[in-house]
Write a protein that holds these residues in place. Structure first.
Motif, short mmCIF file in Angstrom:
data_model
loop_
_atom_site.label_atom_id
_atom_site.label_comp_id
_atom_site.label_asym_id
_atom_site.label_seq_id
_atom_site.Cartn_x
_atom_site.Cartn_y
_atom_site.Cartn_z
N PHE A 152 13.66 -11.74 9.14
CA PHE A 152 12.24 -12.09 9.04
C PHE A 152 11.37 -11.17 9.89
O PHE A 152 10.17 -11.05 9.64
CB PHE A 152 12.03 -13.55 9.44
CG PHE A 152 10.71 -14.10 8.96
CD1 PHE A 152 10.52 -14.42 7.62
CD2 PHE A 152 9.65 -14.27 9.83
CE1 PHE A 152 9.30 -14.90 7.16
CE2 PHE A 152 8.42 -14.75 9.39
CZ PHE A 152 8.25 -15.07 8.05
N ASP A 153 11.97 -10.53 10.88
CA ASP A 153 11.20 -9.55 11.66
C ASP A 153 10.70 -8.42 10.76
O ASP A 153 9.59 -7.89 10.97
CB ASP A 153 12.05 -8.99 12.81
CG ASP A 153 13.39 -8.42 12.34
OD1 ASP A 153 14.01 -8.99 11.42
OD2 ASP A 153 13.82 -7.39 12.91
N ARG A 154 11.45 -8.10 9.71
CA ARG A 154 11.00 -7.04 8.79
C ARG A 154 9.85 -7.52 7.91
O ARG A 154 8.98 -6.73 7.54
CB ARG A 154 12.18 -6.58 7.93
CG ARG A 154 13.36 -6.06 8.76
CD ARG A 154 14.43 -5.44 7.90
NE ARG A 154 15.63 -5.15 8.67
CZ ARG A 154 16.69 -4.52 8.19
NH1 ARG A 154 16.70 -4.10 6.92
NH2 ARG A 154 17.75 -4.30 8.95
N VAL A 155 9.83 -8.81 7.60
CA VAL A 155 8.71 -9.38 6.85
C VAL A 155 7.43 -9.26 7.68
O VAL A 155 6.38 -8.81 7.18
CB VAL A 155 8.96 -10.85 6.50
CG1 VAL A 155 7.74 -11.47 5.81
CG2 VAL A 155 10.19 -10.99 5.60
N LEU A 156 7.52 -9.62 8.95
CA LEU A 156 6.33 -9.57 9.80
C LEU A 156 5.89 -8.14 10.06
O LEU A 156 4.69 -7.85 10.12
CB LEU A 156 6.60 -10.32 11.11
CG LEU A 156 6.82 -11.82 10.97
CD1 LEU A 156 6.97 -12.47 12.34
CD2 LEU A 156 5.69 -12.48 10.20
N SER A 157 6.85 -7.25 10.20
CA SER A 157 6.50 -5.83 10.37
C SER A 157 5.77 -5.31 9.15
O SER A 157 4.77 -4.59 9.26
CB SER A 157 7.77 -5.02 10.63
OG SER A 157 7.46 -3.66 10.82
N SER A 158 6.23 -5.71 7.96
CA SER A 158 5.57 -5.26 6.73
C SER A 158 4.18 -5.90 6.61
O SER A 158 3.24 -5.26 6.11
CB SER A 158 6.42 -5.59 5.49
OG SER A 158 6.44 -6.97 5.22
N TYR A 159 4.03 -7.13 7.10
CA TYR A 159 2.70 -7.76 7.06
C TYR A 159 1.73 -7.04 8.01
O TYR A 159 0.57 -6.81 7.66
CB TYR A 159 2.76 -9.24 7.44
CG TYR A 159 1.37 -9.80 7.59
CD1 TYR A 159 0.60 -10.12 6.47
CD2 TYR A 159 0.78 -9.96 8.85
CE1 TYR A 159 -0.70 -10.57 6.59
CE2 TYR A 159 -0.52 -10.42 8.98
CZ TYR A 159 -1.26 -10.73 7.85
OH TYR A 159 -2.55 -11.16 7.98
N VAL A 160 2.19 -6.72 9.19
CA VAL A 160 1.32 -6.02 10.16
C VAL A 160 0.80 -4.71 9.56
O VAL A 160 -0.38 -4.38 9.69
CB VAL A 160 2.08 -5.78 11.48
CG1 VAL A 160 1.30 -4.83 12.39
CG2 VAL A 160 2.33 -7.11 12.20
N ASP A 161 1.67 -3.99 8.88
CA ASP A 161 1.23 -2.75 8.22
C ASP A 161 0.24 -3.05 7.10
O ASP A 161 -0.77 -2.36 6.95
CB ASP A 161 2.45 -2.01 7.64
CG ASP A 161 3.31 -1.39 8.73
OD1 ASP A 161 2.82 -1.23 9.87
OD2 ASP A 161 4.49 -1.09 8.45
N TYR A 162 0.51 -4.09 6.31
CA TYR A 162 -0.36 -4.46 5.20
C TYR A 162 -1.75 -4.89 5.69
O TYR A 162 -2.77 -4.55 5.09
CB TYR A 162 0.29 -5.61 4.42
CG TYR A 162 -0.57 -6.18 3.30
CD1 TYR A 162 -0.60 -5.58 2.05
CD2 TYR A 162 -1.33 -7.34 3.50
CE1 TYR A 162 -1.38 -6.11 1.02
CE2 TYR A 162 -2.11 -7.86 2.48
CZ TYR A 162 -2.13 -7.24 1.24
OH TYR A 162 -2.90 -7.76 0.23
N ALA A 163 -1.78 -5.63 6.81
CA ALA A 163 -3.03 -6.22 7.29
C ALA A 163 -3.88 -5.24 8.10
O ALA A 163 -5.02 -5.55 8.43
CB ALA A 163 -2.72 -7.45 8.15
#
Length: 311
Positions: A152-163
């Motif tokens: 799930f750390d990769r999900v949040l990392s991808s969200y930070v980039d998206y946002a």
């Protein structure tokens, strides 16, 4: 007749409340707890022992024993753990599986009767969706486990980039691993809400614009049904999924409207997907209530026959 729902005590088991309510209304006296709590109960062997499956090399005597496979073993040696459970756990009177994928993976061939009991949702969830506010409080929401084992750390990392260049927010309900919380707490648009009771959790989901159903692609998750996908759909949400087999097969089997994104949801997502995300129709999914799936499973018939049998 008495039923004791036995569980390992290592996880949250929302289905147990549904089991207890359902069989209590069927006339059974219901209990639940760990092996230590069963020993203290002094029920003896004149009961039905329903085991939410873990590792039980020794089980107390009971009139009827159910092995209920809600999940398979986690971790790097999950396959080995499941093999050991298969050969070491005592033979039950009835096995229950969440879905056909799980039954095929365990591959028992000892002639024990099998019932299929899919995951369900509480009946009150449909009225929860009707009370959703008109204006979304957050852009995205997620409920569930937040661990490195699930990546799930990769999900949040991808969200930070998206946002980074977008006006959006993401609320997460559940307890993240300490390392994940330390790394991502304070990131732009991320809100860790912590653990909440189920009704409060689903109210948060109702108040978001899109529900995120991330489900891992590795064992054992690839054999399991993502309960959050059922809950999101029953709330009428627009759903954004990652490309796990479990998400795709569940959405196809139940005709749940979703947008299938990348492995970690927000990676290379862009913006066009928002116009493609359909609203789900809760009335079409009322067959997912726990009462419905328990009725359809036929399990009550097995237990009633035991209850009606002469002592």
């Amino acid at each position: 007749m008495k039923i004791f729902f036995l569980h390992p005590g290592k996880a949250n088991y929302p289905e147990l409340a549904a089991y207890e309510s359902y069989f209590g209304r069927q006339g059974f006296t219901v209990y639940s707890g760990t092996m230590a709590e069963f020993d203290k109960s002094a029920l003896g062997d004149d009961c039905i022992l329903w085991c939410v499956m873990g590792f039980y090399p020794r089980l107390p005597k009971a009139k009827f024993v159910v092995h209920d496979y809600r999940s398979l073993s986690t971790g790097r040696l999950g396959g080995l753990k499941d093999y050991l459970k298969k050969i070491v756990n005592p033979t039950p009177s009835l096995r229950i599986f969440q879905n056909e994928r799980m039954r095929a993976e365990m591959n028992f061939n000892d002639g024990v009767p099998v019932a299929m009991l899919p995951m369900g949702v509480p009946d009150w969830i449909f009225s929860e969706g009707e009370s959703s506010p008109d204006a979304p409080v957050h852009t995205f929401c997620y409920i569930g486990e937040m661990s490195k084992e699930r990546r799930f750390d990769r999900v949040l990392s991808s969200y930070v980039d998206y946002a980074r260049n977008r006006d959006c927010s993401f609320i997460l309900v559940g307890k993240p691993e300490d390392e994940i919380y330390r790394r991502f707490n304070g990131s732009r648009g991320l809100h860790f809400a912590g653990r909440k009771p189920q009704k409060e959790t689903l109210a948060i989901v109702s108040a978001a614009e899109f529900a995120v159903c991330y489900f891992p692609v590795h064992r054992p998750h690839c054999f399991q049904t993502p309960t959050k996908l059922l809950e999101y759909a029953a709330l009428g949400k627009r759903i954004l999924c990652n490309d796990s087999v479990s998400n795709i097969s569940t959405a196809n089997d139940l005709a749940i409207g979703t947008v299938i994104a990348g492995r970690y949801v927000f990676d290379a997502l862009g913006d066009a997907w928002q116009t493609q995300a359909p609203y789900n129709e809760p009335d079409r999914l009322r067959g997912l209530t726990w009462d419905s799936v328990l009725n359809d499973s036929g399990v009550a018939g097995y237990l009633q026959a035991v209850s009606d049998a002469p002592a």
